[in-house]
Design a protein around this motif. Structure first.
Motif, PDB file in Angstrom:
ATOM      1  N   GLU A   1       0.832  -1.204   0.000  1.00  0.00           N
ATOM      2  CA  GLU A   1       0.000   0.000   0.000  1.00  0.00           C
ATOM      3  C   GLU A   1       0.867   1.255   0.000  1.00  0.00           C
ATOM      4  OE1 GLU A   1      -3.353   2.108   2.836  1.00  0.00           O
ATOM      5  OE2 GLU A   1      -3.071  -0.047   2.965  1.00  0.00           O
ATOM      6  N   GLU A   2       1.914   1.265   0.828  1.00  0.00           N
ATOM      7  CA  GLU A   2       2.827   2.403   0.893  1.00  0.00           C
ATOM      8  C   GLU A   2       3.500   2.625  -0.462  1.00  0.00           C
ATOM      9  OE1 GLU A   2       5.598   1.646   4.057  1.00  0.00           O
ATOM     10  OE2 GLU A   2       4.029   1.697   5.586  1.00  0.00           O
ATOM     11  N   LEU A   3       3.880   1.538  -1.119  1.00  0.00           N
ATOM     12  CA  LEU A   3       4.533   1.650  -2.418  1.00  0.00           C
ATOM     13  C   LEU A   3       3.579   2.233  -3.458  1.00  0.00           C
ATOM     14  CD1 LEU A   3       6.958   1.229  -4.233  1.00  0.00           C
ATOM     15  CD2 LEU A   3       6.252  -1.169  -4.510  1.00  0.00           C
ATOM     16  N   ARG A   4       2.331   1.817  -3.450  1.00  0.00           N
ATOM     17  CA  ARG A   4       1.349   2.368  -4.393  1.00  0.00           C
ATOM     18  C   ARG A   4       1.175   3.868  -4.194  1.00  0.00           C
ATOM     19  NH1 ARG A   4      -2.583  -2.129  -2.547  1.00  0.00           N
ATOM     20  NH2 ARG A   4      -1.575  -3.939  -3.458  1.00  0.00           N
ATOM     21  N   HIS A   5       1.069   4.287  -2.935  1.00  0.00           N
ATOM     22  CA  HIS A   5       0.924   5.722  -2.649  1.00  0.00           C
ATOM     23  C   HIS A   5       2.178   6.487  -3.074  1.00  0.00           C
ATOM     24  CE1 HIS A   5      -2.911   6.050  -0.540  1.00  0.00           C
ATOM     25  NE2 HIS A   5      -2.651   4.876  -0.001  1.00  0.00           N
ATOM     26  N   ALA A   6       3.349   5.910  -2.799  1.00  0.00           N
ATOM     27  CA  ALA A   6       4.608   6.566  -3.166  1.00  0.00           C
ATOM     28  C   ALA A   6       4.728   6.714  -4.678  1.00  0.00           C
ATOM     29  CB  ALA A   6       5.783   5.762  -2.616  1.00  0.00           C
ATOM     30  N   ILE A   7       4.352   5.680  -5.405  1.00  0.00           N
ATOM     31  CA  ILE A   7       4.428   5.733  -6.860  1.00  0.00           C
ATOM     32  C   ILE A   7       3.510   6.820  -7.406  1.00  0.00           C
ATOM     33  CG2 ILE A   7       3.781   4.477  -8.960  1.00  0.00           C
ATOM     34  CD1 ILE A   7       4.972   1.953  -7.618  1.00  0.00           C
TER      35      ILE A   7
END
Length: 91
Positions: A8-14
């Motif tokens: 989830e954090e990676l999706r938001h960061a992307i």
């Protein structure tokens, strides 16, 4: 293997990374690496992990996949729907 929270954090960061560069498209490895280097995530995602996150976002129509017509390279770019969702705070 990423935890559900890391995914989830990676999706938001992307999305945050691509939102700041709406006219540009990037390879998955570059996106993952830059999210880590800019401190958007606390772990360095592999190319495959970045690609999985990008394909998830593509399924939501927040990013688009762009294939180089002269080769096999695949890059990703935020869509207008992705920009709007980010501006509205929906993602």
């Amino acid at each position: 293997m990423l935890t559900a929270q890391q995914k989830e954090e990676l999706r938001h960061a992307i999305l945050e990374y691509l939102y700041a560069r709406p006219m540009l498209a990037f390879a998955p490895a570059a996106i993952g690496r830059m999210c880590y280097r800019r401190g958007l995530v606390e772990f360095e995602p592999s190319e495959e992990q970045a690609r999985e996150a990008l394909e998830f976002l593509r399924g939501l129509q927040l990013v688009e996949r762009i294939r180089d017509p002269l080769g096999g390279s695949v890059c990703y770019q935020i869509t207008t729907a992705g920009q709007l969702a980010r501006e509205r705070g929906e993602v």
